[in-house]
Scaffold this active site. Structure first.
Site, PDB file in Angstrom:
ATOM      1  N   GLU A 125       0.839  -1.107   0.004  1.00 32.60           N
ATOM      2  CA  GLU A 125       0.095   0.057  -0.137  1.00 32.60           C
ATOM      3  C   GLU A 125       0.871   1.213   0.249  1.00 32.60           C
ATOM      4  O   GLU A 125       2.056   1.126   0.669  1.00 32.60           O
ATOM      5  CB  GLU A 125      -0.893   0.112   1.362  1.00 32.60           C
ATOM      6  CG  GLU A 125      -1.858  -0.986   1.287  1.00 32.60           C
ATOM      7  CD  GLU A 125      -1.184  -2.324   2.103  1.00 32.60           C
ATOM      8  OE1 GLU A 125      -0.325  -2.230   2.894  1.00 32.60           O
ATOM      9  OE2 GLU A 125      -1.489  -3.524   1.752  1.00 32.60           O
ATOM     10  N   SER A 126       0.258   2.277  -0.501  1.00 32.56           N
ATOM     11  CA  SER A 126       1.123   3.516  -0.774  1.00 32.56           C
ATOM     12  C   SER A 126       2.563   3.188  -1.318  1.00 32.56           C
ATOM     13  O   SER A 126       2.516   2.860  -2.369  1.00 32.56           O
ATOM     14  CB  SER A 126       1.132   4.240   0.846  1.00 32.56           C
ATOM     15  OG  SER A 126       1.884   5.535   0.873  1.00 32.56           O
ATOM     16  N   SER A 127       3.427   3.663  -0.623  1.00 31.12           N
ATOM     17  CA  SER A 127       4.810   3.659  -1.126  1.00 31.12           C
ATOM     18  C   SER A 127       5.298   2.237  -1.354  1.00 31.12           C
ATOM     19  O   SER A 127       5.830   1.780  -2.378  1.00 31.12           O
ATOM     20  CB  SER A 127       5.895   4.238  -0.053  1.00 31.12           C
ATOM     21  OG  SER A 127       5.702   3.835   1.229  1.00 31.12           O
ATOM     22  N   THR A 147      -2.220  -0.828  -3.806  1.00 25.35           N
ATOM     23  CA  THR A 147      -3.206  -0.262  -3.391  1.00 25.35           C
ATOM     24  C   THR A 147      -2.742   1.199  -3.152  1.00 25.35           C
ATOM     25  O   THR A 147      -1.695   1.532  -2.316  1.00 25.35           O
ATOM     26  CB  THR A 147      -3.734  -0.874  -2.048  1.00 25.35           C
ATOM     27  OG1 THR A 147      -4.064  -2.229  -2.148  1.00 25.35           O
ATOM     28  CG2 THR A 147      -5.312  -0.274  -1.168  1.00 25.35           C
TER      29      THR A 147
END
Length: 318
Positions: free
Chosen positions: A133-135, A177
Site C-alpha cells: 500500500e502507498s509507497s 493499493t
C-alpha cells in the site's frame, strides 16, 4: 489480541548498510512449526509496507490489512515483509537498491535459511504474490515489472553469484493499493493548502519552516532510518511534505539510477495495448497487476496512467 497471533514471526537480516541492518520479517503459520519433520512447500506473499516512503516499518501492525493475513491463512502461505531505507535521509536510488538486494536475498539465501530452521515449511519461490500500500504499492509494482533484471545481477551486487542463479523466483501477480505511480499529477507537483486524508496541514509558510528544520537536522546527523512509527511529529512532517510537494522533488532529485520507476506502469500499459492489437492477441512477459485507487484520492491520484479508472476506482490488466 494481535492480528499476528496465527503466525510466528522471525526477523532475518538481508543487507547491512553503514553498520545498519536491514531486516525482513517472516510470518510462518504457527501450525507448521509442529511439523519440523515434514517440509511442506507453500506459496509466498511478499508485502512492502506503506508510509509515503517516510513512515512505517515491517512490523507496524495498524497498517497491516486484515484481508492480506486472511488470504495467507486461507492458502497456508508464508508472508515476508522487508524494511527499506526511508526518505528524506536516503534517496530513491537507495530504496530501489534495498529492494533489489531483498529479491536477490530471496533468490540466494531464503531456501537455505528455511532448510536450516525447523519451520516445517519450504517457501515455493515460483509462487509469489507481491503486494503493498502507498509507497509499498509502488515498490510492489516495481518488483513485478523489474524482477528479471533484478535477479540477473549486475556490477557491484555480490548477491548475484554462482549457485543461486538457478533458483526460480517468480512473481505470479501484483496488488498495489493507493500507490504513487505517476509523479506528474497535480497532487504531487503543485503545492497548495488542502485537506489530506481528512486532515489540514499547517499553512504553507509554517509547513516550509518545519520541513527545513528537519532537513537541517538530518544533514547534521547523517543517519539511516528504516523504522518509523507515525508519531504526531512525524505525521505532521509527512503532511507538510505532501502539501508542499517535497516527495516528487525527492523522488525525482536523485532518482533510481537508470530505472524510471514512475513510468513503468505507463510502459506496461502500452505493452498491453500493443499485444492486444497484435494478430496473435497473446499476452507475454506481463505480470498480472491489480491497481486499486480511490476516485477522490486526496493524496496521490493515478492521473495519467493511460489506462484509466473504472467506476470503482480500480485498474486491472494482465
Amino acid at each position: 489480541m494481535s492480528r499476528f497471533d496465527p503466525f510466528t514471526l522471525f526477523d532475518l537480516p538481508y543487507r547491512v548498510v553503514k553498520n545498519h541492518s536491514l531486516d525482513a520479517t517472516l510470518f510462518i503459520p504457527t501450525h507448521f512449526l509442529s511439523r519440523s519433520n515434514r517440509k511442506q512447500r507453500c506459496p509466498v506473499m511478499v508485502h512492502f509496507h506503506g508510509g509515503g516512503f517516510i513512515l512505517g516499518h515491517r512490523r507496524y501492525e495498524p497498517w497491516f490489512a486484515q484481508w492480506f493475513l486472511d488470504l495467507a491463512q486461507a492458502h497456508d502461505a508464508i508472508i515476508i515483509r522487508p524494511d527499506y531505507r526511508l526518505l528524506p535521509e536516503s534517496s530513491m536510488a537507495d530504496i530501489l537498491s534495498d529492494v533489489d538486494y531483498f529479491w536477490r536475498w530471496v533468490q540466494c539465501d531464503l531456501l537455505r535459511i528455511a532448510e536450516e530452521h525447523l519451520w516445517g515449511v519450504t517457501p515455493d519461490l515460483s509462487r509469489i504474490l507481491c503486494c503493498g500500500e502507498s509507497s509499498g504499492g509502488s515498490l510492489a509494482v516495481y518488483s513485478g515489472l523489474e524482477l528479471s533484471s533484478i535477479l540477473s545481477g549486475g556490477a557491484g551486487h555480490e548477491a548475484a553469484i554462482s549457485g543461486c542463479t538457478d533458483v526460480q523466483v517468480v512473481i505470479q501477480a501484483v496488488i498495489s493499493t493507493y500507490a504513487p505511480l505517476d509523479l506528474d499529477v497535480p497532487e504531487l507537483r503543485i503545492p497548495r493548502p488542502r485537506m489530506i486524508m481528512g486532515m489540514r496541514p499547517p499553512p504553507p509558510r509554517q509547513a516550509e519552516v518545519l520541513i527545513r528544520k528537519y532537513m537541517q537536522k538530518l544533514q547534521q546527523s547523517g543517519g539511516i532510518r528504516t523504522w518509523q512509527e507515525p508519531t504526531p511529529e512525524m505525521w505532521e512532517l509527512f503532511l507538510c511534505m505532501t502539501q508542499q510537494c517535497y516527495f516528487s522533488r525527492l523522488l525525482k532529485e536523485k532518482g533510481g539510477g537508470n530505472k524510471d520507476m514512475f513510468n513503468m506502469v505507463k510502459r506496461m500499459a502500452a505493452k498491453v495495448r500493443q499485444q492486444q492489437n497484435s494478430p496473435e492477441g497473446k499476452m507475454t512477459g506481463i505480470v498480472p497487476v491489480w491497481i486499486i485507487h480511490g476516485m477522490n484520492d486526496t493524496l496521490a491520484l493515478s492521473g495519467k496512467l493511460g489506462i484509466g479508472l473504472n467506476h470503482k476506482g480500480l485498474i486491472g490488466f494482465c
